[in-house]
Scaffold this motif. Structure first.
Motif, PDB file in Angstrom:
ATOM      1  N   GLY A 122       0.811  -1.214   0.000  1.00 36.19           N
ATOM      2  CA  GLY A 122       0.000   0.000   0.000  1.00 36.19           C
ATOM      3  C   GLY A 122       0.841   1.259   0.000  1.00 36.19           C
ATOM      4  N   ILE A 123       1.912   1.261   0.786  1.00 35.89           N
ATOM      5  CA  ILE A 123       2.809   2.417   0.806  1.00 35.89           C
ATOM      6  C   ILE A 123       3.452   2.618  -0.560  1.00 35.89           C
ATOM      7  CG2 ILE A 123       4.957   3.307   1.791  1.00 35.89           C
ATOM      8  CD1 ILE A 123       4.177   1.884   4.408  1.00 35.89           C
ATOM      9  N   LEU A 124       3.814   1.524  -1.189  1.00 33.58           N
ATOM     10  CA  LEU A 124       4.385   1.608  -2.542  1.00 33.58           C
ATOM     11  C   LEU A 124       3.390   2.227  -3.516  1.00 33.58           C
ATOM     12  CD1 LEU A 124       7.059   0.771  -3.875  1.00 33.58           C
ATOM     13  CD2 LEU A 124       5.971  -1.373  -4.522  1.00 33.58           C
ATOM     14  N   GLY A 125       2.116   1.836  -3.404  1.00 32.65           N
ATOM     15  CA  GLY A 125       1.087   2.427  -4.259  1.00 32.65           C
ATOM     16  C   GLY A 125       0.890   3.903  -4.003  1.00 32.65           C
ATOM     17  N   VAL A 126       0.935   4.314  -2.734  1.00 28.87           N
ATOM     18  CA  VAL A 126       0.785   5.736  -2.412  1.00 28.87           C
ATOM     19  C   VAL A 126       1.950   6.539  -2.989  1.00 28.87           C
ATOM     20  CG1 VAL A 126       0.782   7.401  -0.521  1.00 28.87           C
ATOM     21  CG2 VAL A 126      -0.605   5.342  -0.356  1.00 28.87           C
ATOM     22  N   LEU A 127       3.155   6.019  -2.856  1.00 29.26           N
ATOM     23  CA  LEU A 127       4.324   6.715  -3.412  1.00 29.26           C
ATOM     24  C   LEU A 127       4.232   6.839  -4.929  1.00 29.26           C
ATOM     25  CD1 LEU A 127       7.197   5.144  -1.266  1.00 29.26           C
ATOM     26  CD2 LEU A 127       6.140   7.402  -1.007  1.00 29.26           C
ATOM     27  N   MET A 128       3.726   5.793  -5.574  1.00 27.44           N
ATOM     28  CA  MET A 128       3.538   5.867  -7.027  1.00 27.44           C
ATOM     29  C   MET A 128       2.515   6.935  -7.394  1.00 27.44           C
ATOM     30  SD  MET A 128       3.497   1.912  -8.260  1.00 27.44           S
ATOM     31  CE  MET A 128       4.952   0.875  -8.125  1.00 27.44           C
ATOM     32  N   ALA A 129       1.401   6.973  -6.666  1.00 22.68           N
ATOM     33  CA  ALA A 129       0.363   7.971  -6.954  1.00 22.68           C
ATOM     34  C   ALA A 129       0.897   9.381  -6.772  1.00 22.68           C
ATOM     35  CB  ALA A 129      -0.844   7.731  -6.044  1.00 22.68           C
ATOM     36  N   ILE A 130       1.652   9.609  -5.699  1.00 22.87           N
ATOM     37  CA  ILE A 130       2.226  10.936  -5.469  1.00 22.87           C
ATOM     38  C   ILE A 130       3.220  11.288  -6.572  1.00 22.87           C
ATOM     39  CG2 ILE A 130       3.680  12.288  -3.911  1.00 22.87           C
ATOM     40  CD1 ILE A 130       2.453  10.743  -1.583  1.00 22.87           C
ATOM     41  N   GLY A 131       4.056  10.307  -6.951  1.00 20.75           N
ATOM     42  CA  GLY A 131       5.041  10.576  -7.988  1.00 20.75           C
ATOM     43  C   GLY A 131       4.409  10.900  -9.333  1.00 20.75           C
ATOM     44  N   PHE A 132       3.401  10.133  -9.736  1.00 26.84           N
ATOM     45  CA  PHE A 132       2.751  10.401 -11.012  1.00 26.84           C
ATOM     46  C   PHE A 132       1.951  11.702 -10.969  1.00 26.84           C
ATOM     47  CE2 PHE A 132       3.757   6.028 -12.046  1.00 26.84           C
ATOM     48  CZ  PHE A 132       3.940   6.081 -13.414  1.00 26.84           C
ATOM     49  N   ASN A 133       1.385  12.020  -9.806  1.00 21.93           N
ATOM     50  CA  ASN A 133       0.656  13.281  -9.686  1.00 21.93           C
ATOM     51  C   ASN A 133       1.596  14.472  -9.836  1.00 21.93           C
ATOM     52  OD1 ASN A 133      -1.483  14.998  -9.265  1.00 21.93           O
ATOM     53  ND2 ASN A 133      -1.455  14.816  -7.051  1.00 21.93           N
ATOM     54  N   ARG A 134       2.745  14.395  -9.201  1.00 21.00           N
ATOM     55  CA  ARG A 134       3.723  15.480  -9.331  1.00 21.00           C
ATOM     56  C   ARG A 134       4.281  15.563 -10.754  1.00 21.00           C
ATOM     57  NH1 ARG A 134       5.605  18.106  -5.003  1.00 21.00           N
ATOM     58  NH2 ARG A 134       4.879  17.440  -2.950  1.00 21.00           N
ATOM     59  N   LEU A 135       4.503  14.403 -11.366  1.00 20.70           N
ATOM     60  CA  LEU A 135       4.982  14.402 -12.750  1.00 20.70           C
ATOM     61  C   LEU A 135       3.952  15.031 -13.680  1.00 20.70           C
ATOM     62  CD1 LEU A 135       7.110  13.464 -14.819  1.00 20.70           C
ATOM     63  CD2 LEU A 135       5.883  11.285 -14.948  1.00 20.70           C
ATOM     64  N   GLU A 136       2.674  14.736 -13.436  1.00 25.72           N
ATOM     65  CA  GLU A 136       1.619  15.325 -14.257  1.00 25.72           C
ATOM     66  C   GLU A 136       1.574  16.838 -14.087  1.00 25.72           C
ATOM     67  OE1 GLU A 136      -3.259  15.013 -14.759  1.00 25.72           O
ATOM     68  OE2 GLU A 136      -2.153  13.538 -13.554  1.00 25.72           O
ATOM     69  N   ARG A 137       1.696  17.304 -12.851  1.00 25.19           N
ATOM     70  CA  ARG A 137       1.682  18.750 -12.620  1.00 25.19           C
ATOM     71  C   ARG A 137       2.874  19.436 -13.265  1.00 25.19           C
ATOM     72  NH1 ARG A 137      -0.111  19.685  -6.279  1.00 25.19           N
ATOM     73  NH2 ARG A 137      -2.212  18.779  -6.455  1.00 25.19           N
ATOM     74  N   PHE A 138       4.034  18.753 -13.245  1.00 23.04           N
ATOM     75  CA  PHE A 138       5.235  19.366 -13.807  1.00 23.04           C
ATOM     76  C   PHE A 138       5.168  19.420 -15.331  1.00 23.04           C
ATOM     77  CE2 PHE A 138       9.539  18.852 -15.557  1.00 23.04           C
ATOM     78  CZ  PHE A 138      10.114  20.015 -15.072  1.00 23.04           C
ATOM     79  N   THR A 139       4.738  18.320 -15.948  1.00 20.86           N
ATOM     80  CA  THR A 139       4.728  18.265 -17.408  1.00 20.86           C
ATOM     81  C   THR A 139       3.552  19.015 -18.027  1.00 20.86           C
ATOM     82  OG1 THR A 139       3.568  16.135 -17.285  1.00 20.86           O
ATOM     83  CG2 THR A 139       5.969  16.088 -17.482  1.00 20.86           C
ATOM     84  N   LEU A 140       2.495  19.242 -17.250  1.00 14.97           N
ATOM     85  CA  LEU A 140       1.307  19.926 -17.780  1.00 14.97           C
ATOM     86  C   LEU A 140       1.112  21.290 -17.133  1.00 14.97           C
ATOM     87  CD1 LEU A 140      -1.227  16.950 -17.942  1.00 14.97           C
ATOM     88  CD2 LEU A 140       0.171  17.890 -19.769  1.00 14.97           C
TER      89      LEU A 140
END
Length: 284
Positions: free
Chosen positions: A254-272
């Protein structure tokens, strides 16, 4: 004397407003991080109380403190990190294969109204079939190992990403399409400056959803088939009766999934950052 007091009165409100505007984003950011943390601690404390007071049988669900101790012991072992890396390897390979197939197919079909209407029935028919239902066939084709996990993850991630890409291309602003036709832009120019920028936000959303699905399928395949990884360690701990260890490994997933969600969310904000939706979210 009157002029000085009037001047001070006219300057002070402006300074106060500027200070409030500078402080508002910091307060909002602090609340966005503290609220989930406080809520998580409260839920863990409630579960701990229910187990301690025998409302919940400890043989069914161990105490959160016992799970935390086991998780702390697991992260100090090299075998734990080896399992994490094997799970992430299957996750990354399957997700990468899904992106390589789903995004071009979604763009190609979404760009053509005829192709979109022609394939919609077939896609809607195939989409509800769970990838795990094809596990026996995949075992016969690829055996038990990393290829099996990779292809199952890729199949499970394909359709969410494919649909998001296809709908993203279909939902491109018609005015932008008409403007590109009016200026007689070629297919490559229309794709680079109209279709791709218009569909990118929905593609990013599909990628974020597919990343979570990929982790679920990777861990699930390891549990069902016995491919090395976190899922297999969870199954082995449950089978041997080590419930705190099993729940600790589940918490690690579950922690791994949360870290992935945070990482992809930040990547989306940065690239868009250029997209209006991201600018509205970042506005104070």
């Amino acid at each position: 004397m009157t002029d000085a007091s009037t001047q001070v009165a006219t300057v002070d409100p402006g300074r106060t407003a500027r200070r409030l505007r500078r402080g508002a984003p910091a307060v909002g950011q602090w609340l966005s991080w503290s609220t989930p943390f406080v809520a998580t601690v409260a839920i863990v404390a409630i579960v701990q109380l229910l187990v301690v007071t025998d409302v919940v049988d400890e043989r069914v669900f161990p105490r959160p403190t016992s799970i935390g101790v086991q998780l702390y012991e697991q992260v100090q072992r090299g075998a734990f990190w080896e399992s994490v890396l094997r799970t992430l390897e299957g996750w990354a390979l399957g997700l990468g294969l899904a992106v390589a197939l789903a995004v071009p197919c979604g763009i190609a079909i979404g760009s053509s109204t005829w192709a979109y209407r022609s394939t919609r029935f077939v896609v809607d028919f195939v989409r509800p079939i769970p990838s795990i239902a094809l596990l026996p066939l995949f075992i016969l084709l690829f055996g038990i190992g990393m290829p099996l996990k990779t292809y199952l993850v890729a199949l499970g991630c394909f359709f969410p990403l494919f649909f998001q890409t296809m709908y993203g291309v279909q939902s491109v602003d018609p005015i932008a399409r008409d403007t590109a036709h009016a200026y007689r832009l070629g297919p490559v120019m229309r794709f680079c400056f109209v279709l791709l920028p218009g569909a990118t936000p929905m593609i990013a959303t599909g990628l974020r959803i597919s990343a979570s699905i990929a982790l679920l399928l990777a861990v699930g395949t390891e549990m069902v088939v016995g491919v090395p990884g976190l899922g297999f360690d969870i199954y082995r701990a449950q089978y041997s009766g080590q419930r705190p260890t099993a729940f600790a490994l589940i918490a690690a997933s579950g922690i791994l999934g949360v870290l992935m969600a945070i990482g992809f969310n930040r990547l989306e904000r940065f690239t868009l950052r250029w997209h209006p939706s991201q600018r509205r979210e970042q506005a104070p």
